[in-house]
Design a protein around this motif. Structure first.
Motif, PDB file in Angstrom:
ATOM      1  N   ILE A  35     -17.862   6.766   1.124  1.00 14.95           N
ATOM      2  CA  ILE A  35     -18.106   5.421   1.653  1.00 14.95           C
ATOM      3  C   ILE A  35     -17.129   4.432   1.043  1.00 14.95           C
ATOM      4  O   ILE A  35     -16.583   3.562   1.729  1.00 14.95           O
ATOM      5  CB  ILE A  35     -19.564   5.002   1.363  1.00 14.95           C
ATOM      6  CG1 ILE A  35     -20.545   5.845   2.198  1.00 14.95           C
ATOM      7  CG2 ILE A  35     -19.775   3.514   1.653  1.00 14.95           C
ATOM      8  CD1 ILE A  35     -22.000   5.633   1.846  1.00 14.95           C
ATOM      9  N   GLN A  36     -16.883   4.556  -0.250  1.00 15.85           N
ATOM     10  CA  GLN A  36     -15.971   3.648  -0.936  1.00 15.85           C
ATOM     11  C   GLN A  36     -14.565   3.715  -0.344  1.00 15.85           C
ATOM     12  O   GLN A  36     -13.922   2.685  -0.107  1.00 15.85           O
ATOM     13  CB  GLN A  36     -15.926   3.978  -2.425  1.00 15.85           C
ATOM     14  CG  GLN A  36     -15.048   3.025  -3.234  1.00 15.85           C
ATOM     15  CD  GLN A  36     -15.115   3.327  -4.732  1.00 15.85           C
ATOM     16  OE1 GLN A  36     -15.446   4.443  -5.130  1.00 15.85           O
ATOM     17  NE2 GLN A  36     -14.798   2.343  -5.549  1.00 15.85           N
ATOM     18  N   ILE A  37     -14.101   4.917  -0.050  1.00 12.07           N
ATOM     19  CA  ILE A  37     -12.749   5.089   0.504  1.00 12.07           C
ATOM     20  C   ILE A  37     -12.667   4.549   1.933  1.00 12.07           C
ATOM     21  O   ILE A  37     -11.768   3.796   2.285  1.00 12.07           O
ATOM     22  CB  ILE A  37     -12.351   6.574   0.456  1.00 12.07           C
ATOM     23  CG1 ILE A  37     -12.198   7.045  -0.998  1.00 12.07           C
ATOM     24  CG2 ILE A  37     -11.059   6.809   1.230  1.00 12.07           C
ATOM     25  CD1 ILE A  37     -12.033   8.540  -1.148  1.00 12.07           C
ATOM     26  N   ASP A  38     -13.652   4.922   2.770  1.00 15.02           N
ATOM     27  CA  ASP A  38     -13.590   4.564   4.189  1.00 15.02           C
ATOM     28  C   ASP A  38     -13.743   3.067   4.440  1.00 15.02           C
ATOM     29  O   ASP A  38     -13.080   2.503   5.317  1.00 15.02           O
ATOM     30  CB  ASP A  38     -14.671   5.313   4.965  1.00 15.02           C
ATOM     31  CG  ASP A  38     -14.282   6.756   5.258  1.00 15.02           C
ATOM     32  OD1 ASP A  38     -13.208   7.163   4.797  1.00 15.02           O
ATOM     33  OD2 ASP A  38     -15.058   7.453   5.929  1.00 15.02           O
ATOM     34  N   LEU A  39     -14.635   2.415   3.697  1.00 21.18           N
ATOM     35  CA  LEU A  39     -14.909   0.994   3.940  1.00 21.18           C
ATOM     36  C   LEU A  39     -14.218   0.079   2.940  1.00 21.18           C
ATOM     37  O   LEU A  39     -14.380  -1.140   3.006  1.00 21.18           O
ATOM     38  CB  LEU A  39     -16.422   0.739   3.920  1.00 21.18           C
ATOM     39  CG  LEU A  39     -17.244   1.442   5.011  1.00 21.18           C
ATOM     40  CD1 LEU A  39     -18.715   1.046   4.931  1.00 21.18           C
ATOM     41  CD2 LEU A  39     -16.699   1.129   6.398  1.00 21.18           C
ATOM     42  N   GLY A  40     -13.466   0.648   2.011  1.00 24.90           N
ATOM     43  CA  GLY A  40     -12.737  -0.172   1.049  1.00 24.90           C
ATOM     44  C   GLY A  40     -13.622  -0.932   0.090  1.00 24.90           C
ATOM     45  O   GLY A  40     -13.310  -2.069  -0.290  1.00 24.90           O
ATOM     46  N   PHE A  41     -14.711  -0.315  -0.339  1.00 23.08           N
ATOM     47  CA  PHE A  41     -15.626  -0.962  -1.277  1.00 23.08           C
ATOM     48  C   PHE A  41     -14.949  -1.150  -2.632  1.00 23.08           C
ATOM     49  O   PHE A  41     -14.248  -0.258  -3.124  1.00 23.08           O
ATOM     50  CB  PHE A  41     -16.879  -0.102  -1.484  1.00 23.08           C
ATOM     51  CG  PHE A  41     -18.057  -0.513  -0.649  1.00 23.08           C
ATOM     52  CD1 PHE A  41     -19.008  -1.381  -1.147  1.00 23.08           C
ATOM     53  CD2 PHE A  41     -18.207  -0.019   0.633  1.00 23.08           C
ATOM     54  CE1 PHE A  41     -20.097  -1.742  -0.376  1.00 23.08           C
ATOM     55  CE2 PHE A  41     -19.294  -0.373   1.412  1.00 23.08           C
ATOM     56  CZ  PHE A  41     -20.246  -1.246   0.908  1.00 23.08           C
ATOM     57  N   LEU A  46     -20.017  -1.404  -4.921  1.00 19.43           N
ATOM     58  CA  LEU A  46     -20.478  -0.111  -4.423  1.00 19.43           C
ATOM     59  C   LEU A  46     -21.960   0.126  -4.734  1.00 19.43           C
ATOM     60  O   LEU A  46     -22.688   0.703  -3.924  1.00 19.43           O
ATOM     61  CB  LEU A  46     -19.622   1.005  -5.022  1.00 19.43           C
ATOM     62  CG  LEU A  46     -19.832   2.410  -4.438  1.00 19.43           C
ATOM     63  CD1 LEU A  46     -19.495   2.434  -2.950  1.00 19.43           C
ATOM     64  CD2 LEU A  46     -18.987   3.431  -5.189  1.00 19.43           C
ATOM     65  N   GLN A  47     -22.414  -0.340  -5.897  1.00 15.83           N
ATOM     66  CA  GLN A  47     -23.810  -0.122  -6.283  1.00 15.83           C
ATOM     67  C   GLN A  47     -24.784  -0.761  -5.298  1.00 15.83           C
ATOM     68  O   GLN A  47     -25.946  -0.356  -5.190  1.00 15.83           O
ATOM     69  CB  GLN A  47     -24.072  -0.690  -7.678  1.00 15.83           C
ATOM     70  CG  GLN A  47     -23.877  -2.198  -7.750  1.00 15.83           C
ATOM     71  CD  GLN A  47     -24.784  -2.861  -8.767  1.00 15.83           C
ATOM     72  OE1 GLN A  47     -25.872  -2.387  -9.039  1.00 15.83           O
ATOM     73  NE2 GLN A  47     -24.323  -3.962  -9.338  1.00 15.83           N
ATOM     74  N   TRP A  95     -18.894  -1.331   9.535  1.00 16.30           N
ATOM     75  CA  TRP A  95     -17.438  -1.467   9.584  1.00 16.30           C
ATOM     76  C   TRP A  95     -16.859  -2.166   8.353  1.00 16.30           C
ATOM     77  O   TRP A  95     -15.656  -2.303   8.221  1.00 16.30           O
ATOM     78  CB  TRP A  95     -17.053  -2.265  10.834  1.00 16.30           C
ATOM     79  CG  TRP A  95     -17.655  -3.653  10.860  1.00 16.30           C
ATOM     80  CD1 TRP A  95     -17.098  -4.803  10.384  1.00 16.30           C
ATOM     81  CD2 TRP A  95     -18.944  -4.008  11.350  1.00 16.30           C
ATOM     82  NE1 TRP A  95     -17.970  -5.865  10.543  1.00 16.30           N
ATOM     83  CE2 TRP A  95     -19.117  -5.402  11.143  1.00 16.30           C
ATOM     84  CE3 TRP A  95     -19.990  -3.299  11.949  1.00 16.30           C
ATOM     85  CZ2 TRP A  95     -20.267  -6.082  11.513  1.00 16.30           C
ATOM     86  CZ3 TRP A  95     -21.136  -3.984  12.318  1.00 16.30           C
ATOM     87  CH2 TRP A  95     -21.267  -5.350  12.106  1.00 16.30           C
ATOM     88  N   SER A  96     -17.732  -2.601   7.438  1.00 17.26           N
ATOM     89  CA  SER A  96     -17.256  -3.329   6.264  1.00 17.26           C
ATOM     90  C   SER A  96     -18.291  -3.244   5.154  1.00 17.26           C
ATOM     91  O   SER A  96     -19.412  -2.763   5.366  1.00 17.26           O
ATOM     92  CB  SER A  96     -17.000  -4.802   6.612  1.00 17.26           C
ATOM     93  OG  SER A  96     -18.229  -5.444   6.960  1.00 17.26           O
ATOM     94  N   GLU A  97     -17.906  -3.733   3.974  1.00 13.17           N
ATOM     95  CA  GLU A  97     -18.849  -3.799   2.856  1.00 13.17           C
ATOM     96  C   GLU A  97     -20.116  -4.556   3.253  1.00 13.17           C
ATOM     97  O   GLU A  97     -21.235  -4.077   3.081  1.00 13.17           O
ATOM     98  CB  GLU A  97     -18.200  -4.514   1.658  1.00 13.17           C
ATOM     99  CG  GLU A  97     -17.209  -3.709   0.864  1.00 13.17           C
ATOM    100  CD  GLU A  97     -16.788  -4.437  -0.403  1.00 13.17           C
ATOM    101  OE1 GLU A  97     -17.386  -5.482  -0.718  1.00 13.17           O
ATOM    102  OE2 GLU A  97     -15.866  -3.961  -1.073  1.00 13.17           O
ATOM    103  N   GLY A  98     -19.907  -5.772   3.747  1.00 17.40           N
ATOM    104  CA  GLY A  98     -21.039  -6.637   4.049  1.00 17.40           C
ATOM    105  C   GLY A  98     -21.962  -6.072   5.099  1.00 17.40           C
ATOM    106  O   GLY A  98     -23.199  -6.182   4.986  1.00 17.40           O
ATOM    107  N   SER A  99     -21.400  -5.434   6.144  1.00 18.09           N
ATOM    108  CA  SER A  99     -22.249  -4.888   7.213  1.00 18.09           C
ATOM    109  C   SER A  99     -23.112  -3.733   6.705  1.00 18.09           C
ATOM    110  O   SER A  99     -24.287  -3.613   7.075  1.00 18.09           O
ATOM    111  CB  SER A  99     -21.391  -4.437   8.393  1.00 18.09           C
ATOM    112  OG  SER A  99     -20.512  -3.390   8.016  1.00 18.09           O
ATOM    113  N   LEU A 100     -22.559  -2.871   5.831  1.00 20.62           N
ATOM    114  CA  LEU A 100     -23.347  -1.755   5.310  1.00 20.62           C
ATOM    115  C   LEU A 100     -24.409  -2.252   4.335  1.00 20.62           C
ATOM    116  O   LEU A 100     -25.563  -1.799   4.381  1.00 20.62           O
ATOM    117  CB  LEU A 100     -22.436  -0.732   4.623  1.00 20.62           C
ATOM    118  CG  LEU A 100     -23.161   0.504   4.073  1.00 20.62           C
ATOM    119  CD1 LEU A 100     -23.946   1.218   5.172  1.00 20.62           C
ATOM    120  CD2 LEU A 100     -22.173   1.472   3.429  1.00 20.62           C
TER     121      LEU A 100
END
Length: 482
Positions: A35-41, A46-47, A95-100
């Motif tokens: 998830i970190q790689i795909d969405l650029g967290f 990430l936590q 599609w982004s940090e905030g959306s997830l």
């Protein structure tokens, strides 16, 4: 379909949905690197993929449980399924940090609505005694198996498909449950409630949300920092205000008389300890396998099969033993095995192997999980009035979730602190990480020892016998068809 067969089908439905909810607490752990790689967290944010779920799940459980009692248990259960399923789809499409993070928070809210409603439906469907113990044995087995299966399934789906599928798999379960619930589940509610206690709901939800937030952010701010102290003080003030309000309002969301049941109190303390131990243990073991032993997500998931498979067997046995021996004896055995398993993991090594460092501990922990989840679930609902089933269900779920958040935060701090000190002293990374995990397991074993004391001295010996079953007349008066 006759009534007897229908209620066992209803149990299967409730356990399936609860499995989905429990699964999503742990399923994300193994997928976090992807998830970190795909969405650029960022590492800092990430936590929140885990914390956002825990924040709303832990904060809204009491409100969800009492809402089920007052508004209709099946109705609230269906609302929770819709929220959880929609949030799962949004999480997979993020599609982004905030959306997830936002969709994971919504998932946690859905789980907080589903879980206490499902458990209260189970409680009002099966009469107290051996039949309910069997049903709660299945419920406890789902809790024990789901906690481990989340890591297993997360590894398999992430490796073979993609991390998005750890969320997409919830969709068919949610749709199926929504269609079957009106057929299999009867409607019931507290017919005596006159109004909904909005001030009480706001105070307890606000207090729990602030408490869980403070716990999850304590490592970031520092446990002794002004920010952490301020958050804990605010949570304490809100919860104290809640207790004061409940003591004098005529129709409280949480009647304080429920705490006169000593077995219920003991079960909730034990549930807090169980959450503290297990959540942190699975996180530390997952990190150890991936960061020190170099396991892939798939191999990490498969490693947990030893726990997942045997925990089901021990849970089924525990349900039978509770009826014969009582909650206290079974729970003591469970806590002893949990402490022994954690003590075994204190010897994990840098060049460790699965058979030498993990397998025996996994098998011991499986016994502890089965012999703890089942008696805690039964004791938390023993003697509770049918009208307060949702409240009691919300209480035990809240205890476990708050314990889980506390365990992850506190024992992660212990591990991180030890690792940082070792690195500063010149140790290599693998050795420093291993020392950190060992320190966390020592702390977890200490918490489990406290659980043994709670089982011995707080839970009653004659727990199920000493708490009377509500007469049929009272049950019928409390459960009014909606």
């Amino acid at each position: 379909m006759d009534g007897t067969r229908r209620k066992w089908y209803a149990l299967a439905l409730l356990c399936t949905v609860q499995f989905m909810v429990v699964l999503d607490i742990a399923v994300v752990n193994v997928a976090l690197p992807s998830i970190q790689i795909d969405l650029g967290f960022s590492q800092e944010n990430l936590q929140w993929v885990i914390s956002a779920y825990a924040l709303l799940f832990g904060g809204f459980l009491l409100l969800g449980g009492r809402a089920a009692d007052l508004l209709g248990r099946r109705r609230v259960f269906l609302v929770g399924i819709v929220v959880f399923t929609a949030a799962s789809l949004l999480s997979g499409l993020a599609w982004s940090e905030g959306s997830l993070i936002g969709s994971r928070a919504l998932q946690g809210l859905g789980a907080a609505i589903i879980s206490p409603a499902a458990l209260s439906i189970l409680t009002t469907t099966f009469p107290e005694g051996s039949e309910r113990n069997t049903a709660l044995g299945a419920w406890g087995a789902v809790g024990a198996f789901g906690a481990v299966a989340g890591v297993l399934l997360g590894g398999v789906l992430t490796d073979l498909l993609s991390w998005q599928w750890i969320f997409f798999v919830n969709a068919p379960v949610g749709v199926g449950a929504f269609l079957l619930a009106p057929v299999l589940l009867g409607e019931s509610r507290d017919a005596q409630a006159r109004s909904f206690d909005l001030p009480g709901a706001a105070l307890v939800t606000g207090g729990l949300v602030v408490l869980v937030y403070g716990i999850t952010q304590a490592n970031k701010y520092g446990w002794g920092s002004a920010e952490t102290i301020a958050l804990f003080a605010a949570a304490l003030a809100l919860l104290a205000g809640f207790v004061g309000w409940e003591a004098r309002t005529p129709d409280p969301i949480m009647p304080l008389s429920i705490f006169r049941l000593r077995t219920l109190v003991g079960a909730n303390i034990a549930g807090l300890i169980l959450g503290t131990v297990l959540f942190s243990m699975f996180l530390m073991l997952t990190l150890y396998m991936q960061q020190v032993l170099g396991y892939s997500p798939l191999r990490t998931g498969v490693a947990y099969l030893a726990v997942a498979g045997t925990a089901i067997v021990w849970s089924a046995l525990a349900a039978q033993l509770v009826t014969r021996l009582g909650v206290k004896r079974v729970l003591v055995v469970g806590m002893v095995f949990l402490a022994a398993g954690l003590a075994y993991f204190t010897q994990v090594s840098v060049d460790g192997s699965y058979t030498g460092d993990l397998l025996i501990g996994f098998l011991v922990i499986a016994v502890g999980m089965g012999f703890s989840f089942v008696p805690i679930s039964i004791a938390a609902l023993a003697g509770v009035k049918p009208a307060e089933a949702g409240l009691a269900s919300g209480l035990i779920n809240t205890s476990q979730q708050v314990g889980g958040a506390l365990g992850i935060a506190a024992l992660s701090a212990v591990a991180t602190s030890t690792t940082t000190s070792d690195l500063a002293a010149g140790s290599d990374r693998a050795a420093a990480l291993t020392d950190g995990f060992q320190a966390a397991f020592i702390g977890g074993a200490g918490v489990a020892l406290v659980g043994i004391l709670v089982a011995l001295f707080v839970v009653r010996h004659s727990d199920l016998d000493s708490v009377g079953v509500a007469p049929a007349v009272e049950a019928e008066a409390a459960l009014e068809p909606a």
